[in-house]
Design a protein around this motif. Structure first.
Motif, mmCIF file in Angstrom:
data_model
loop_
_atom_site.group_PDB
_atom_site.id
_atom_site.type_symbol
_atom_site.label_atom_id
_atom_site.label_comp_id
_atom_site.label_asym_id
_atom_site.label_seq_id
_atom_site.Cartn_x
_atom_site.Cartn_y
_atom_site.Cartn_z
ATOM 1 N N ARG A 22 0.827 -1.214 0.000
ATOM 2 C CA ARG A 22 0.000 0.000 0.000
ATOM 3 C C ARG A 22 0.854 1.255 0.000
ATOM 4 N NH1 ARG A 22 -4.079 -0.997 4.748
ATOM 5 N NH2 ARG A 22 -2.088 -1.546 5.630
ATOM 6 N N TYR A 23 1.982 1.226 0.705
ATOM 7 C CA TYR A 23 2.836 2.404 0.753
ATOM 8 C C TYR A 23 3.449 2.690 -0.629
ATOM 9 C CZ TYR A 23 6.163 5.912 1.900
ATOM 10 O OH TYR A 23 6.851 7.084 1.903
ATOM 11 N N VAL A 24 3.949 1.662 -1.300
ATOM 12 C CA VAL A 24 4.538 1.834 -2.634
ATOM 13 C C VAL A 24 3.474 2.363 -3.595
ATOM 14 C CG1 VAL A 24 5.587 0.635 -4.602
ATOM 15 C CG2 VAL A 24 6.348 0.114 -2.271
ATOM 16 N N GLN A 25 2.262 1.825 -3.514
ATOM 17 C CA GLN A 25 1.171 2.319 -4.353
ATOM 18 C C GLN A 25 0.909 3.803 -4.095
ATOM 19 O OE1 GLN A 25 -1.768 -0.739 -3.136
ATOM 20 N NE2 GLN A 25 -2.191 -0.888 -5.332
ATOM 21 N N ALA A 26 0.847 4.190 -2.834
ATOM 22 C CA ALA A 26 0.580 5.591 -2.483
ATOM 23 C C ALA A 26 1.697 6.499 -2.986
ATOM 24 C CB ALA A 26 0.414 5.732 -0.971
ATOM 25 N N GLU A 27 2.946 6.061 -2.866
ATOM 26 C CA GLU A 27 4.079 6.862 -3.343
ATOM 27 C C GLU A 27 4.069 6.981 -4.866
ATOM 28 O OE1 GLU A 27 6.237 8.833 -1.567
ATOM 29 O OE2 GLU A 27 4.738 8.284 -0.077
ATOM 30 N N ALA A 28 3.661 5.925 -5.541
ATOM 31 C CA ALA A 28 3.558 5.981 -7.004
ATOM 32 C C ALA A 28 2.517 7.024 -7.403
ATOM 33 C CB ALA A 28 3.204 4.607 -7.567
#
Length: 158
Positions: free
Chosen positions: A66-72
């Motif tokens: 979820r964090y990587v998705q949000a940063e993307a």
């Protein structure tokens, strides 16, 4: 698997070019600073070289959280491709669009098996699973990135 000339040619022919990060790390295993560098620098380099907007990302090894998705999303991507589909309440998620992995080991036959889901497509599924469970192989082939020598990406102006 393409050089800049090939990337420019297919971009000019109308193909959309997306980001795959600068150094191809497993984004779920690097620091927040490195995630931001990989996402922003790759997008910026491609946009500057191609002269067009880069809207999509393909997660290295298909891995994300979820964090990587949000940063993307914060980095300006409109969506991202992953090797496994994680549905949120059975709804489409533009930051976990399913994709097939294509590798240097692939041939026209294996690519056809992946795309057309023939009798032996399960062999390709297993091979892809094995390749992506051992991301250290990429580091052995390409070397480990030295994040200390990388230039920081300029701060975004919102």
């Amino acid at each position: 698997h393409l050089n800049w000339q090939q990337i420019m040619e297919i971009s000019q022919a109308g193909f959309e070019i997306g980001s795959h990060t600068v150094n191809h790390p497993d984004l779920t295993k690097v620091s927040v600073k490195h995630i931001n560098y990989e996402l922003q620098a790759s997008k910026e380099i491609l946009e500057n070289r191609l002269g067009r907007k880069v809207d999509f990302l393909s997660y290295p090894f298909g891995r994300y959280n979820r964090y990587v998705q949000a940063e993307a999303e914060r980095s300006g991507y409109r969506g991202a491709f992953a090797l496994s589909l994680k549905l949120k309440e059975n709804k489409f998620d533009s930051f976990s669009i399913p994709r097939k992995g294509v590798y240097l080991l692939d041939s026209p036959l294996t690519l056809d098996m992946k795309l057309n889901r023939g009798r032996l497509s399960w062999v390709e599924e297993i091979r892809g699973w094995i390749i992506n469970r051992f991301p250290g192989w990429t580091i052995m082939l390409k070397g480990s990135p030295d994040y200390g020598k990388m230039k920081p990406v300029p701060e975004r102006k919102n």
